[in-house]
Design an enzyme around this catalytic site. Structure first.
Site: not given
Ligand code: 26Q
Length: 768
Positions: A330, A508-509, A514, A616, A620
């Protein structure tokens, strides 16, 4: 099909009697919420069990995050009980709105977690046997408030109103072992209802408990063994969701969580599988496992370990793993790709570590270039490499993203295994993201093309010939949605936004890539331009932001402060506030998104090209009839292919250009050459804003000074952004503008999660 409201009302009443010792007259909103939910659960029990006991091949979606939001409305919709519930409540002087107080289940950070939730719903709707496996965090993603413009975090007590949608399955508990700790994993099951098709899939969330009842005496006396401490620590594993999005934190507790999730899930699945009398070597005929990013990748060595415990040789076990596991990436950001210290992992999970080493040895024995292909290197374990080496399929989440994986991030691996790499463009469920959050627009669509689009979103194309006719109703409904949102924002944020303004939204986050910063600087550019007369006839616009920053992400928090200060400057300015308002809403979450998405005119999707894997939120907004103001990044590219570039507003450097620019980029030059940009940027340091914490100065430095300044090309894209934006805002309110909105809505079919899960089922899971 719809359930009779009298019968429904009676079954709610029975739960009120049995579980809460009250009746309709004495019940409060909380009792009603639980009783309505339980009445639904009772009704769905048989279908749910059918799925759980089925012997057909199933896919298990392993994910550290499931961002479910509120379940009650979505479940009532899918079971066709919304009307019945509404009537039952109204009869006793309550309403469905009473449940607006129910907390979201925010067991996820953002895109990745919400995607998992959408896929569960879509799979159930498509009749695809997909079950989720995750962690039942005691506290989900923190609640956000602003104090003097700074973000504050509070614990998210998502169980405050109870959890009527889960059933604790004590008898399926398993033991998970770490080198220093043994814990009991207890599953809580949540039903996932297909849309009006009788299918119920399952989401199994694991909670950690002490193996034995907690013994206070032993604990106090610190008796001999470490049982008491072990018990004390057991619950900690599932205490809280790590609030990071697109950055990795190398905390051992996080690794414990990941192993806890996959070990419990695999033990549970293997036990059930063996009980059916099937052979372990045929596991792939009954199961496959989708790994949602690297977070559950430790499932691979864990399954190797479990199969070897059952007497299988490594090579055969490896063969099984290479058939059952698939991996979704992702993100391309280096700081988000998970790596673990080999020593730390071997300390915590010695047997699992051995299997990772065995994979590394197997890889080495293939005689490949060890500089290009490795799982362990310099005592660091690269989880993505492990996943790619073993998995049957590896996928990116949008065309452009998959191409970047193939040509850049995982280039070496792609050359070795070209057939492993596939694309599955993300999608969203149209039930939650149109039918539920925007029922008036949904009803308008029904009127023209019937209801087939509810489960076949490509049908929306049939609306195109009706666009001119639909314009007045579409405008009116959008206007009403905007009024509702404005009222909600006035109540919750204390900011008034006139509903007739253009609603320009970025939710978004919060992350530097971003580029909320780019949006912020453009607002300052317009503000000063209006003040000095260089920006003429500015179209009345409300700039709406929503985002949580990871608590440890300094610059992200600084950007929130910056935008809150801009909001104050603008909203308190007697002149400018006639044509401009700015608001940063607090605690943006799924439920807030539902209210915002249906009320937006412009959708800001402005990441630096190449950085947003898919996005995503963009989908929406599109589905709700919104024009995208964006870069050619992630799924924006495909949105333009589907809806026509002329119906959206694209600006900025492309992926190829980004690579070239980065060679010689000096943001200071762009700032010096552009006085308007300079004035906006200088507000970070010239005392325009109050900031006792000195955050804005640091933000300035990261943009202009220091090593690798302005990593995400904010200054480079600034001009093309403000020009595109000004042009778009000027067209707001015209028939041409609303036609573009509807062209987008009609073209959103591709972005149904129904299509995505069908792609997965066909090309990856091989389930029909
Ligand atoms: C990893 C290790 C330790 C702690 C946290 C994490 C961690 C947690 C969440 C690393 C990444 C995430 C989240 C990533 C994420 O949300 N990516 C998004 O995924 C969406 C669905 O595919 C995409 O639409 C977005 O572009 C992408 O940023």
């Amino acid at each position: 099909m719809a359930i009779d409201s009298k019968k429904f009302s009676e079954s709610v009443e029975r739960v009120l009697h049995a579980d809460f010792g009250c009746d309709y007259e004495s019940a409060g909103a909380r009792e009603l919420y639980n009783a309505v939910s339980k009445a639904v659960m009772v009704q769905a029990f048989d279908a749910w069990n059918e799925g759980r006991n089925s012997q057909k091949k199933r896919c298990c979606y392993f994910s550290a995050e499931f961002l479910m939001g509120r379940s009650i409305y979505a479940n009532l919709l899918n079971l066709d009980c919304l009307e019945a519930a509404k009537k039952a409540l109204e009869k006793v002087g309550h309403s469905l709105n009473d449940f607006e107080e129910v907390e979201d289940a925010a067991l996820g950070n953002g895109g990745l977690g919400r995607l998992a939730a959408c896929y569960l719903e879509s799979a159930a709707t498509m009749g695809i046997p997909l079950d989720g496996y995750g962690i039942r965090y005691r506290y989900g993603l923190f609640r956000q408030t602003f104090v003097d413009g700074y973000q504050h975090e509070e614990g998210d007590d998502w169980l405050k109103w109870g959890d009527p949608w889960s059933v604790k399955c004590e008898r399926d508990a398993v033991i998970v072992e770490f080198a220093d700790q043994k814990v009991k994993a207890v599953p809580y099951d949540m039903p996932v209802f297909g849309y009006r098709n009788g299918v119920v899939n399952n989401l199994r969330l694991w909670s950690s408990e002490p193996v034995q009842e907690f013994d206070f005496n032993a604990f106090n006396e610190m008796k001999g063994d470490r049982t008491a401490l072990e018990n004390f620590n057991a619950t900690k594993i599932c205490d809280v969701l790590y609030p990071n999005d697109n950055t990795m934190v190398g905390k051992i507790l996080r690794l414990r969580q990941q192993y806890f999730l996959v070990s419990a899930s695999l033990q549970d699945i293997l036990r059930k599988y063996k009980a059916q009398g099937k052979k372990l070597k045929d596991l792939d005929k009954s199961y496959c496992f989708q790994l949602n990013d690297t977070h559950p990748v430790i499932a691979i060595p864990e399954l190797l370990r479990l199969l070897k415990k059952e007497g299988m040789e490594f090579e055969e076990a490896f063969g099984v793993c290479s058939k059952v596991f698939n991996f979704t990436n992702h993100t391309i950001m280096a700081e988000a790709l998970e790596k673990w210290d080999a020593l730390a992992l071997s300390d915590l999970l010695p047997e699992v570590y051995e299997e990772i080493v065995a994979c590394q040895h197997r890889l080495e024995s293939e005689g490949l270039d060890t500089d290009k292909y490795y799982i362990i290197r310099d005592n660091v374990i690269h989880m993505a490499n492990l996943a790619i080496y073993v998995a049957a399929k590896v996928n990116g989440v949008a065309e452009i993203h998959t191409n970047i994986l193939k040509t850049d991030v995982f280039k070496n691996w792609y050359e070795l295994y070209p057939k492993k790499f596939v694309n599955v463009t993300n999608g969203i469920t149209p039930r939650r993201w149109l039918l539920l959050n925007n029922p008036e627009t949904a009803a308008l669509i029904d009127k023209y093309i019937g209801e087939a689009w509810h489960t076949d979103l490509k049908e929306l194309r049939n609306l195109r010939p009706h666009i001119p006719e639909m314009l007045p109703d579409f405008k009116r409904i959008k206007g009403e949605n905007k009024k509702k949102l404005a009222a909600y924002i006035a109540e919750h944020e204390g900011v008034n936004i006139p509903p007739e303004f253009c609603f320009d939204v970025q939710v978004k986050r919060l992350h530097e890539y971003k580029r909320q910063m780019l949006n912020a600087l453009s607002i300052l550019y317009f503000y000063f331009g209006i003040k000095d007369g260089t920006v003429k006839d500015f179209p009345p616009t409300a700039f709406i932001f929503g985002a949580k920053a990871a608590p440890g992400y300094y610059n992200a928090k600084a950007i929130i402060k910056f935008i809150n200060e801009i909001a104050r400057l603008v909203n308190e300015d007697g002149e400018v506030s006639k044509v401009m308002r700015v608001v940063f809403v607090q605690n943006y979450n799924v439920s807030y998104a539902e209210k915002i998405v249906c009320a937006a005119d412009v959708s800001e999707q402005i990441s630096m090209a190449g950085m947003e894997a898919s996005g995503t939120g963009n989908m929406k907004f599109m589905l709700n009839g919104t024009v995208t103001l964006g870069t050619l990044d992630g799924a924006n590219v495909e949105i333009c292919e589907e809806a026509g570039r002329e119906n959206n507003c694209i600006f900025g450097a492309t992926v190829e250009e980004v690579a070239a620019i980065k060679q010689f980029y000096c943001p200071r030059e762009f700032v010096e050459q552009d006085p308007a940009l300079k004035r906006a940027v200088n507000t970070l340091i010239d005392g325009t804003f109050s900031d006792d914490a000195g955050m804005l100065q640091k933000l300035y430095d990261s943009l202009i000074n220091g090593h690798d300044p302005d990593r995400y090309l904010v200054c480079f894209d600034f001009r093309s952004y403000v020009e595109a934006k000004e042009g778009l805002l000027h067209s707001y309110g015209t028939d041409e503008f609303y036609t573009k909105c509807l062209e987008n809505l009609c073209a959103a079919g591709k972005f149904s999660a129904d299509r995505s899960v069908t792609d997965y089922a066909r090309h990856i899971w091989k389930i029909k």
